[in-house]
Design an enzyme around this catalytic site. Structure first.
Site, mmCIF file in Angstrom:
data_model
loop_
_atom_site.group_PDB
_atom_site.id
_atom_site.type_symbol
_atom_site.label_atom_id
_atom_site.label_comp_id
_atom_site.label_asym_id
_atom_site.label_seq_id
_atom_site.Cartn_x
_atom_site.Cartn_y
_atom_site.Cartn_z
ATOM 1 N N SER A 166 98.706 -12.081 65.142
ATOM 2 C CA SER A 166 97.979 -12.366 63.898
ATOM 3 C C SER A 166 96.887 -13.387 64.183
ATOM 4 C CB SER A 166 98.942 -12.920 62.844
ATOM 5 O OG SER A 166 98.201 -13.597 61.845
ATOM 6 N N LEU B 132 96.375 -11.150 44.958
ATOM 7 C CA LEU B 132 95.516 -10.008 45.300
ATOM 8 C C LEU B 132 96.191 -9.057 46.284
ATOM 9 C CD1 LEU B 132 92.107 -11.864 45.666
ATOM 10 C CD2 LEU B 132 92.908 -10.463 43.781
ATOM 11 N N SER C 31 97.776 -9.414 49.331
ATOM 12 C CA SER C 31 97.511 -9.412 50.776
ATOM 13 C C SER C 31 98.679 -8.753 51.509
ATOM 14 C CB SER C 31 97.300 -10.838 51.275
ATOM 15 O OG SER C 31 98.376 -11.644 50.868
ATOM 16 N N SER C 32 99.894 -8.900 50.990
ATOM 17 C CA SER C 32 101.035 -8.305 51.708
ATOM 18 C C SER C 32 101.021 -6.783 51.587
ATOM 19 C CB SER C 32 102.362 -8.896 51.243
ATOM 20 O OG SER C 32 102.530 -8.743 49.874
ATOM 21 N N ASP D 70 101.089 -2.375 43.814
ATOM 22 C CA ASP D 70 100.203 -2.948 44.838
ATOM 23 C C ASP D 70 99.995 -1.977 45.991
ATOM 24 O OD1 ASP D 70 100.593 -5.025 43.133
ATOM 25 O OD2 ASP D 70 101.709 -6.275 44.538
HETATM 26 C C1 GLA Z 1 103.422 -8.149 41.960
HETATM 27 C C2 GLA Z 1 104.277 -6.952 42.357
HETATM 28 C C3 GLA Z 1 103.860 -5.693 41.598
HETATM 29 C C4 GLA Z 1 103.763 -5.954 40.098
HETATM 30 C C5 GLA Z 1 102.971 -7.224 39.814
HETATM 31 C C6 GLA Z 1 102.985 -7.595 38.363
HETATM 32 O O1 GLA Z 1 102.096 -7.971 42.381
HETATM 33 O O2 GLA Z 1 104.194 -6.710 43.729
HETATM 34 O O3 GLA Z 1 104.744 -4.637 41.872
HETATM 35 O O4 GLA Z 1 105.040 -5.995 39.513
HETATM 36 O O5 GLA Z 1 103.453 -8.326 40.556
HETATM 37 O O6 GLA Z 1 102.347 -6.625 37.608
#
Ligand code: GLA
Length: 381
Positions: free
Chosen positions: A65, A121, A123-124, A168
Site C-alpha cells: 500500500s 465516500l 474508500s473501502s 457502496d
Molecule cells: C455505509 C454502508 C452502506 C450503507 C450506508 C448508509 O456506507 O457501507 O451499506 O448502509 O452506510 O446508507
C-alpha cells in the site's frame, strides 16, 4: 497516481502488470435503507482506488500500500488472515471469490487511492471492488457485476466486522459517468438517472471527524431495524424487510418495541419513500423538492436514527441559513461529509463562509470536495 504506482511496482516486483481502478461513491438520498431492503440512489465519483497487479506463479499474495507505506504477504487459506486491517480487504476479496467457486492465483500488487479515508465516500468499497473486478477478470472467473459487489459486501461482513448493505460496492461496480443509479436493494432492480442539474452544483464538505466505534454503532442500528421488522411481521407476514412496512403498521407495534427501535424504524420507512419522491422530482427537474428531501433526511438521521454529530449538524444548519438548496449527512454517519446541492451563484459565498466559520467553531479546517459522477470498476490498461 498511475505513474507512482507503476514505478513502485517495478521497483518491488520487476516487470509491470495490469492496472485496474474502482471508484468511491456519493449517495444523493437513501441512507441506511440498503440493509432494510429499501432504495438507495448512489453514483460513483472521480476519486478512486488504483492497483497494478501481476500473477507471481505462487499461491501467495504480496501487497504493497503506497498510502500506508507497508507491504504484507499472505496465503489464500482461511487461516492466513493478515494482522493488518487494510490487507484484510484484499484477503477477504480473495477468500470470498474462492468461496464462490472462483480461481485466485497468487499475485503481486501495488495500490494507492485518492478517496479520502473516513469521509463516508466508501474508500473501502473502492478497494474491494477494484480487487474483486481485477481478480475476476485476470483469472477468467466470469462472475457478474452483482456477484462482484456481493464479494465486497461479504468481505466487510466476514473479514472486517461491518454488517453493511450492498450500496457502496454496488455503486463502485455499476457506476456510470454522468448518472446516478436508483437501486432497489430487495429485488436488485436498478435504473440509471442522468444527473446534470443545470444551474446547480453538488459539493461535499468533510468535517474531518470520524467517531470511534462507528462500526459497532452501525451494526446496532441494523439490529434495531431487524427487531422492529420482526415485531411488525407478526401482524403482517409479508414484511420481509423493514422497507416493506407501512408507517401505520409500525404504529401498531409501538408498545411492543423500545422507543429507540421505534425511532430508528420510523426514520427508515420515511427515507425509503423520500428516495422515490426525489426520483420523481428529478424527472420533473424540480430541484427545490430534491433539496427539501435532503434536509428531511438530515433531520431524520440526526434526531431519529442518531448517526449525525455536532459538526455535521452545524454544517447543515449553516447550509439552511445560507439558502443552500439541500444538505444532509452522507453515508453511514458518525462524522464524514455533508452532501450539498447548491445554486451556482451561491457556491462561492457558502464555501468561503463554511471554511472560515467551521475553523473558528471547531478549531480545525473542514475539507471541500467537488465531485464528478464517473465510471465504476474498470481496467485502466
Ligand atoms: C455505509 C454502508 C452502506 C450503507 C450506508 C448508509 O456506507 O457501507 O451499506 O448502509 O452506510 O446508507
Amino acid at each position: 497516481m498511475q505513474t507512482k504506482i507503476h514505478n513502485k511496482f517495478t521497483e518491488l516486483f520487476g516487470e509491470g502488470g495490469q492496472i485496474y481502478a474502482s471508484a468511491g461513491r456519493i449517495n444523493l438520498i437513501g441512507e441506511h435503507t440498503d440493509y432494510n431492503g429499501g432504495y438507495v440512489f448512489p453514483g460513483a465519483i472521480d476519486k478512486c482506488l488504483m492497483a497494478e497487479i501481476k500473477f507471481n506463479g505462487t499461491d501467495r499474495v504480496r501487497a504493497y500500500s503506497i498510502d500506508i507505506d507497508e507491504q504484507v504477504e499472505f496465503g489464500l487459506n482461511e487461516e492466513d488472515k493478515p494482522a493488518q486491517h487494510w490487507a484484510d480487504y484484499i484477503f477477504g476479496v480473495c477468500r470470498e471469490t474462492i468461496k464462490r467457486g472462483g480461481k485466485v492465483a497468487g499475485f503481486d500488487t501495488v495500490f494507492a487511492g485518492n478517496v479520502p479515508l473516513g469521509a463516508g465516500l466508501s474508500s473501502s468499497a473502492a478497494l474491494e471492488s477494484c480487487f474483486a473486478f481485477a481478480i475476476n477478470e485476470m483469472n477468467g472467473n466470469g462472475l457478474d457485476s452483482f456477484e462482484l459487489a456481493k464479494i465486497g459486501q461479504s468481505t466487510e461482513h466476514n473479514y472486517c466486522g461491518v454488517k453493511c448493505g450492498i450500496m457502496d460496492q454496488f455503486a463502485s461496480c455499476f457506476g456510470k459517468k454522468g448518472s446516478l443509479i436508483r437501486l432497489n436493494c430487495k429485488t436488485l432492480e436498478y435504473k440509471y438517472f442522468p444527473f446534470n442539474p443545470e444551474g446547480y452544483r453538488l459539493v461535499l464538505i468533510d468535517t474531518v471527524v470520524k467517531h470511534n466505534l462507528a462500526s459497532s454503532a452501525y451494526n446496532k442500528r441494523r439490529e434495531s431495524c431487524e427487531r422492529a421488522a420482526a415485531a411488525i411481521r407478526k401482524n403482517h407476514p409479508e414484511v420481509e424487510f423493514l422497507s416493506d412496512s407501512k408507517r401505520v403498521w409500525l404504529e401498531e407495534v409501538r408498545g411492543e418495541i423500545t422507543e429507540e427501535d421505534f425511532l430508528r424504524a420510523e426514520y427508515v420507512i420515511g427515507e425509503v419513500q423520500r428516495v422515490l419522491d426525489v426520483c420523481d422530482a428529478l424527472e420533473r427537474g424540480d430541484y427545490e423538492i430534491v433539496g427539501e428531501m435532503m434536509y428531511q433526511t438530515h433531520f431524520g438521521m440526526s434526531k431519529l436514527y442518531e448517526v449525525s454529530c455536532e459538526e455535521l449538524d452545524w454544517l447543515a444548519k449553516l447550509a439552511r441559513k445560507m439558502d443552500v438548496t439541500g444538505c444532509r449527512v452522507m453515508g453511514g454517519g458518525f462524522g464524514g461529509c455533508t452532501i450539498n446541492l447548491i445554486k451556482e451563484e451561491l457556491y462561492d459565498a457558502f464555501i468561503n463562509t463554511a471554511k472560515i466559520e467551521y475553523a473558528k467553531k471547531f478549531g480545525h479546517d473542514c475539507k471541500v470536495y467537488d465531485v464528478v459522477i464517473s465510471d465504476g470498476a474498470h481496467r485502466v490498461c
